[in-house]
Design a protein around this motif. Structure first.
Motif, PDB file in Angstrom:
ATOM      1  N   ASN A 167       1.816   0.697  -1.461  1.00 59.65           N
ATOM      2  CA  ASN A 167       0.583   1.072  -2.152  1.00 59.65           C
ATOM      3  C   ASN A 167       0.874   1.920  -3.389  1.00 59.65           C
ATOM      4  O   ASN A 167       0.259   1.728  -4.437  1.00 59.65           O
ATOM      5  CB  ASN A 167      -0.350   1.812  -1.201  1.00 59.65           C
ATOM      6  CG  ASN A 167      -1.631   2.210  -1.874  1.00 59.65           C
ATOM      7  OD1 ASN A 167      -2.281   1.402  -2.516  1.00 59.65           O
ATOM      8  ND2 ASN A 167      -1.990   3.466  -1.744  1.00 59.65           N
TER       9      ASN A 167
ATOM     10  N   ALA B  25       2.104 -10.566   3.056  1.00 58.10           N
ATOM     11  CA  ALA B  25       1.144  -9.492   3.320  1.00 58.10           C
ATOM     12  C   ALA B  25       0.336  -9.152   2.070  1.00 58.10           C
ATOM     13  O   ALA B  25      -0.878  -8.922   2.151  1.00 58.10           O
ATOM     14  CB  ALA B  25       1.869  -8.260   3.835  1.00 58.10           C
ATOM     15  N   THR B  26       0.964  -9.145   0.916  1.00 60.93           N
ATOM     16  CA  THR B  26       0.254  -8.824  -0.318  1.00 60.93           C
ATOM     17  C   THR B  26      -0.715  -9.935  -0.706  1.00 60.93           C
ATOM     18  O   THR B  26      -1.821  -9.657  -1.176  1.00 60.93           O
ATOM     19  CB  THR B  26       1.253  -8.575  -1.465  1.00 60.93           C
ATOM     20  OG1 THR B  26       2.231  -7.643  -1.019  1.00 60.93           O
ATOM     21  CG2 THR B  26       0.564  -8.009  -2.676  1.00 60.93           C
TER      22      THR B  26
ATOM     23  N   SER C 255      -3.534   2.143   1.847  1.00 62.11           N
ATOM     24  CA  SER C 255      -2.352   1.889   2.669  1.00 62.11           C
ATOM     25  C   SER C 255      -2.763   1.398   4.050  1.00 62.11           C
ATOM     26  O   SER C 255      -2.123   0.497   4.616  1.00 62.11           O
ATOM     27  CB  SER C 255      -1.509   3.152   2.795  1.00 62.11           C
ATOM     28  OG  SER C 255      -1.093   3.581   1.528  1.00 62.11           O
TER      29      SER C 255
ATOM     30  N   ASP D 119      -3.653  -9.527   1.539  1.00 59.56           N
ATOM     31  CA  ASP D 119      -4.389  -8.340   1.105  1.00 59.56           C
ATOM     32  C   ASP D 119      -5.245  -8.660  -0.116  1.00 59.56           C
ATOM     33  O   ASP D 119      -6.393  -8.244  -0.218  1.00 59.56           O
ATOM     34  CB  ASP D 119      -3.403  -7.209   0.798  1.00 59.56           C
ATOM     35  CG  ASP D 119      -4.097  -5.929   0.382  1.00 59.56           C
ATOM     36  OD1 ASP D 119      -4.972  -5.457   1.128  1.00 59.56           O
ATOM     37  OD2 ASP D 119      -3.758  -5.404  -0.695  1.00 59.56           O
TER      38      ASP D 119
ATOM     39  N   PHE E 163       3.629   1.843   8.896  1.00 57.56           N
ATOM     40  CA  PHE E 163       2.651   2.434   7.978  1.00 57.56           C
ATOM     41  C   PHE E 163       3.342   3.117   6.797  1.00 57.56           C
ATOM     42  O   PHE E 163       2.814   3.105   5.683  1.00 57.56           O
ATOM     43  CB  PHE E 163       1.748   3.422   8.729  1.00 57.56           C
ATOM     44  CG  PHE E 163       0.652   3.982   7.885  1.00 57.56           C
ATOM     45  CD1 PHE E 163      -0.414   3.196   7.489  1.00 57.56           C
ATOM     46  CD2 PHE E 163       0.691   5.299   7.457  1.00 57.56           C
ATOM     47  CE1 PHE E 163      -1.428   3.699   6.689  1.00 57.56           C
ATOM     48  CE2 PHE E 163      -0.319   5.813   6.660  1.00 57.56           C
ATOM     49  CZ  PHE E 163      -1.376   5.004   6.278  1.00 57.56           C
TER      50      PHE E 163
ATOM     51  N   SER F 237       9.971  -4.741  -0.185  1.00 57.37           N
ATOM     52  CA  SER F 237      10.140  -5.087   1.225  1.00 57.37           C
ATOM     53  C   SER F 237      11.564  -5.557   1.499  1.00 57.37           C
ATOM     54  O   SER F 237      12.148  -5.223   2.534  1.00 57.37           O
ATOM     55  CB  SER F 237       9.128  -6.177   1.596  1.00 57.37           C
ATOM     56  OG  SER F 237       9.214  -6.512   2.939  1.00 57.37           O
TER      57      SER F 237
ATOM     58  N   HIS G 142       5.947   2.144   5.226  1.00 58.59           N
ATOM     59  CA  HIS G 142       6.253   1.115   4.233  1.00 58.59           C
ATOM     60  C   HIS G 142       4.990   0.728   3.467  1.00 58.59           C
ATOM     61  O   HIS G 142       5.043   0.491   2.261  1.00 58.59           O
ATOM     62  CB  HIS G 142       6.857  -0.115   4.897  1.00 58.59           C
ATOM     63  CG  HIS G 142       8.203   0.135   5.487  1.00 58.59           C
ATOM     64  ND1 HIS G 142       8.983  -0.862   6.019  1.00 58.59           N
ATOM     65  CD2 HIS G 142       8.920   1.264   5.639  1.00 58.59           C
ATOM     66  CE1 HIS G 142      10.117  -0.354   6.470  1.00 58.59           C
ATOM     67  NE2 HIS G 142      10.096   0.941   6.242  1.00 58.59           N
ATOM     68  N   CYS G 143       3.858   0.662   4.177  1.00 60.00           N
ATOM     69  CA  CYS G 143       2.587   0.346   3.514  1.00 60.00           C
ATOM     70  C   CYS G 143       2.225   1.428   2.493  1.00 60.00           C
ATOM     71  O   CYS G 143       1.700   1.118   1.420  1.00 60.00           O
ATOM     72  CB  CYS G 143       1.483   0.181   4.554  1.00 60.00           C
ATOM     73  SG  CYS G 143       1.733  -1.233   5.640  1.00 60.00           S
TER      74      CYS G 143
ATOM     75  N   PHE H 116      -3.745  -2.221   3.817  1.00 59.02           N
ATOM     76  CA  PHE H 116      -2.549  -3.056   3.747  1.00 59.02           C
ATOM     77  C   PHE H 116      -1.892  -3.154   5.124  1.00 59.02           C
ATOM     78  O   PHE H 116      -1.428  -4.222   5.518  1.00 59.02           O
ATOM     79  CB  PHE H 116      -1.575  -2.474   2.712  1.00 59.02           C
ATOM     80  CG  PHE H 116      -0.503  -3.436   2.319  1.00 59.02           C
ATOM     81  CD1 PHE H 116      -0.746  -4.397   1.361  1.00 59.02           C
ATOM     82  CD2 PHE H 116       0.746  -3.384   2.905  1.00 59.02           C
ATOM     83  CE1 PHE H 116       0.238  -5.292   0.998  1.00 59.02           C
ATOM     84  CE2 PHE H 116       1.734  -4.272   2.542  1.00 59.02           C
ATOM     85  CZ  PHE H 116       1.485  -5.228   1.591  1.00 59.02           C
ATOM     86  N   TYR H 117      -1.880  -2.046   5.863  1.00 56.63           N
ATOM     87  CA  TYR H 117      -1.309  -2.046   7.213  1.00 56.63           C
ATOM     88  C   TYR H 117      -2.092  -2.983   8.131  1.00 56.63           C
ATOM     89  O   TYR H 117      -1.502  -3.710   8.928  1.00 56.63           O
ATOM     90  CB  TYR H 117      -1.298  -0.621   7.779  1.00 56.63           C
ATOM     91  CG  TYR H 117      -0.740  -0.522   9.170  1.00 56.63           C
ATOM     92  CD1 TYR H 117       0.624  -0.621   9.397  1.00 56.63           C
ATOM     93  CD2 TYR H 117      -1.582  -0.346  10.255  1.00 56.63           C
ATOM     94  CE1 TYR H 117       1.139  -0.536  10.670  1.00 56.63           C
ATOM     95  CE2 TYR H 117      -1.078  -0.258  11.538  1.00 56.63           C
ATOM     96  CZ  TYR H 117       0.282  -0.352  11.740  1.00 56.63           C
ATOM     97  OH  TYR H 117       0.788  -0.279  13.006  1.00 56.63           O
TER      98      TYR H 117
ATOM     99  N   CYS I 241      -1.112  -6.502   7.471  1.00 61.13           N
ATOM    100  CA  CYS I 241       0.182  -6.778   8.113  1.00 61.13           C
ATOM    101  C   CYS I 241       0.012  -6.948   9.616  1.00 61.13           C
ATOM    102  O   CYS I 241       0.631  -7.818  10.235  1.00 61.13           O
ATOM    103  CB  CYS I 241       1.182  -5.660   7.813  1.00 61.13           C
ATOM    104  SG  CYS I 241       1.679  -5.552   6.103  1.00 61.13           S
TER     105      CYS I 241
END
Length: 194
Positions: free
Chosen positions: A122, A162-163, A99, A166, A115, A149, A117-118, A102-103, A106
Motif C-alpha cells: 500500500n 492480488a493487485t 492495507s 483489488d 498483513f 512481492s 506485506h499488504c 488489500f489483505y 488476498c
C-alpha cells in the motif's frame, strides 16, 4: 489545504514503509535493506522539501508555485496542532484501511500474504499514484506490487493477481457508489424542477 494533506500522506507512507520494511528485514531476514534506505530517503526528501524556502517572482514555474503553496499550507497546519493531528490520524487510518482492503483481497484469493506485506504494498502504491506517469496507474500498480512481492519472497504472480483483484474491487465499489448517488439524487433533481 492546497497540498499539505498530500505531503502529510506521502510522509506518513514513507515513515510507515520504512518501519514495515525494517520489521520484515528483522523478522524474515530478507535482503531488503535497500528498500528501508529508499523509504528513509523519501521521508528525508519530503522533510527537506517542507523546510525549503521557495522564492517567489515572475519567473517561478507552476511546479515551484504549487510546491510553495503546499509548503506554506503545511507550515500553517503545523502551527494549528489540532488540524495537524487530525490530518495525521486521517492519513494513518487511510493507510491501514487500504492495507486491510488489500489483505481481504488476498484472503479471498486464498493467497498467503501477511498483513505487513499488504502495508508495504500500500505504501508503494501510494507513491506510484503520486507520480503522474501513467493514466490511472494502469498496469503500474500491478507490476510494482508484483516486483515487491517477488523481492519479499511471495512471488510475482501473487502480487500481480492480488493487485488486479483489488483494482476490480475498487472499480466495482466506485460503480455501486455512483449508481447509489444517481438513484438518490435523480429524484431530488426532478422534484426541484417542478
Amino acid at each position: 489545504s492546497q497540498g499539505a494533506d498530500q505531503l502529510i500522506l506521502l510522509l506518513s507512507n514513507a515513515i510507515m514503509g520504512a518501519i514495515v520494511c525494517g520489521y520484515i528485514v528483522s523478522i524474515q531476514g530478507n535482503d531488503l535493506q535497500w528498500m528501508v534506505a529508499c523509504y528513509i530517503a523519501l521521508a528525508l526528501a519530503l522533510i527537506l522539501l517542507m523546510q525549503w524556502e521557495f522564492r517567489g517572482g515572475s519567473t517561478e514555474s507552476r511546479l515551484a508555485d504549487a510546491l510553495r503553496r503546499a509548503r506554506d499550507s503545511l507550515v500553517g497546519s503545523f502551527k494549528n496542532r489540532r488540524l495537524f493531528f487530525i490530518l495525521c490520524g486521517h492519513n494513518a487510518t487511510l493507510i491501514l484501511l487500504n492495507s486491510f482492503r488489500f489483505y481481504v483481497c488476498c484472503w479471498v484469493l486464498q493467497l498467503d500474504v501477511p498483513f505487513t506485506h499488504c502495508l508495504l504494498f500500500n505504501t508503494a502504491m501510494t507513491f506510484l499514484s503520486a507520480v503522474p506517469l501513467l493514466q490511472s496507474d494502469i498496469g503500474g500498480r500491478e507490476i510494482l506490487v508484483g516486483l515487491l512481492s517477488e523481492a519479499i519472497g511471495s512471488g510475482f504472480n501473487t502480487g500481480l493477481t492480488a493487485t488486479a483483484v483489488d483494482r476490480i474491487f475498487l472499480l466495482l465499489w466506485a460503480f455501486l457508489c455512483a449508481v447509489g448517488c444517481r438513484i438518490f439524487l435523480a429524484p431530488f433533481q426532478q422534484r426541484q424542477k417542478v
